[in-house]
Design a protein around this motif. Structure first.
Motif, PDB file in Angstrom:
ATOM      1  N   HIS A  89       0.842  -1.195   0.000  1.00 62.69           N
ATOM      2  CA  HIS A  89       0.000   0.000   0.000  1.00 62.69           C
ATOM      3  C   HIS A  89       0.886   1.257   0.000  1.00 62.69           C
ATOM      4  CE1 HIS A  89      -3.351   2.582   1.639  1.00 62.69           C
ATOM      5  NE2 HIS A  89      -3.987   1.882   0.721  1.00 62.69           N
ATOM      6  N   PHE A  90       1.913   1.275   0.841  1.00 60.56           N
ATOM      7  CA  PHE A  90       2.845   2.400   0.915  1.00 60.56           C
ATOM      8  C   PHE A  90       3.568   2.588  -0.412  1.00 60.56           C
ATOM      9  CE2 PHE A  90       7.269   3.725   1.592  1.00 60.56           C
ATOM     10  CZ  PHE A  90       7.065   5.001   2.113  1.00 60.56           C
ATOM     11  N   TRP A  91       4.089   1.525  -0.982  1.00 66.13           N
ATOM     12  CA  TRP A  91       4.838   1.643  -2.231  1.00 66.13           C
ATOM     13  C   TRP A  91       3.927   2.003  -3.404  1.00 66.13           C
ATOM     14  CZ3 TRP A  91       9.582   2.707  -1.792  1.00 66.13           C
ATOM     15  CH2 TRP A  91      10.302   2.223  -0.707  1.00 66.13           C
ATOM     16  N   GLY A  92       2.672   1.606  -3.355  1.00 62.47           N
ATOM     17  CA  GLY A  92       1.708   2.034  -4.384  1.00 62.47           C
ATOM     18  C   GLY A  92       1.493   3.545  -4.325  1.00 62.47           C
ATOM     19  N   ILE A  93       1.429   4.094  -3.089  1.00 67.30           N
ATOM     20  CA  ILE A  93       1.283   5.541  -2.930  1.00 67.30           C
ATOM     21  C   ILE A  93       2.517   6.254  -3.489  1.00 67.30           C
ATOM     22  CG2 ILE A  93       1.175   7.396  -1.227  1.00 67.30           C
ATOM     23  CD1 ILE A  93      -0.447   5.466   0.547  1.00 67.30           C
ATOM     24  N   VAL A  94       3.694   5.778  -3.151  1.00 66.58           N
ATOM     25  CA  VAL A  94       4.931   6.419  -3.604  1.00 66.58           C
ATOM     26  C   VAL A  94       5.035   6.384  -5.124  1.00 66.58           C
ATOM     27  CG1 VAL A  94       7.456   6.238  -3.575  1.00 66.58           C
ATOM     28  CG2 VAL A  94       6.168   6.008  -1.455  1.00 66.58           C
ATOM     29  N   VAL A  95       4.783   5.228  -5.727  1.00 66.16           N
ATOM     30  CA  VAL A  95       4.874   5.113  -7.186  1.00 66.16           C
ATOM     31  C   VAL A  95       3.819   5.995  -7.859  1.00 66.16           C
ATOM     32  CG1 VAL A  95       4.532   3.523  -9.127  1.00 66.16           C
ATOM     33  CG2 VAL A  95       5.951   2.849  -7.197  1.00 66.16           C
ATOM     34  N   GLY A  96       2.605   5.976  -7.316  1.00 66.40           N
ATOM     35  CA  GLY A  96       1.543   6.779  -7.925  1.00 66.40           C
ATOM     36  C   GLY A  96       1.817   8.265  -7.848  1.00 66.40           C
ATOM     37  N   LEU A  97       2.307   8.762  -6.698  1.00 67.69           N
ATOM     38  CA  LEU A  97       2.497  10.195  -6.531  1.00 67.69           C
ATOM     39  C   LEU A  97       3.828  10.709  -7.077  1.00 67.69           C
ATOM     40  CD1 LEU A  97       0.939  10.762  -3.003  1.00 67.69           C
ATOM     41  CD2 LEU A  97      -0.054  11.218  -5.236  1.00 67.69           C
TER      42      LEU A  97
END
Length: 151
Positions: A89-97
């Motif tokens: 979930h954290f890495w999805g946020i980082v990649v998305g933003l």
């Protein structure tokens, strides 16, 4: 002094002489030709201070002699915790933003990239924001009496 008649103009010798007498009287004893006292441009003695004439211990006498006090104890923050390696979930946020806006900018700068790079970048940015909002806690914690910042 004189009446305002045409013969007594601004260059009249009587007016000039009267002005010189007044100025000469001001320079003598602080009293003018008319008997008015004139304050000197600065006081003869410095005004008395209720603190006394000594400089307090540790106080600078001018801006060149100032030295900041030595700090004996200062705050050293603890090292930050490591990034969560297994939290998708954290890495999805980082990649998305991060990657999403970069794809949009690169597709605008580089004319060789297709439009779907921009669409993919916008989709990643929106997905990263949605994941960030979903990560927030559902309920507020009860007030514990501490008004400090939550970091």
């Amino acid at each position: 002094m004189t009446s305002s008649s045409p013969e007594n103009g601004p260059g009249d010798p009587d007016v000039d002489r009267a002005f010189r007498d007044i100025v000469a009287g001001l320079r003598e004893d602080g009293a003018g030709a008319q008997g008015h006292t004139v304050n000197p441009p600065w006081p003869a003695e410095p005004p008395a201070s209720h603190h006394g004439t000594r400089t307090p211990e540790g106080m600078a006498t001018d801006h060149r002699s100032y030295e900041p006090p030595e700090e004996e104890d200062h705050f050293v923050p603890p090292p930050p915790p490591p990034l969560p390696a297994g939290d998708l979930h954290f890495w999805g946020i980082v990649v998305g933003l991060v990657v999403g806006p970069l794809l949009v900018v690169f597709s605008a700068i580089v004319p060789l990239l297709d439009r779907w790079f921009a669409a993919l970048g916008m989709l990643l940015a929106v997905a990263g924001f949605v994941l960030l909002v979903l990560r927030q806690p559902r309920r507020r914690q009860p007030f514990d009496g501490d008004d400090g910042a939550r970091v």
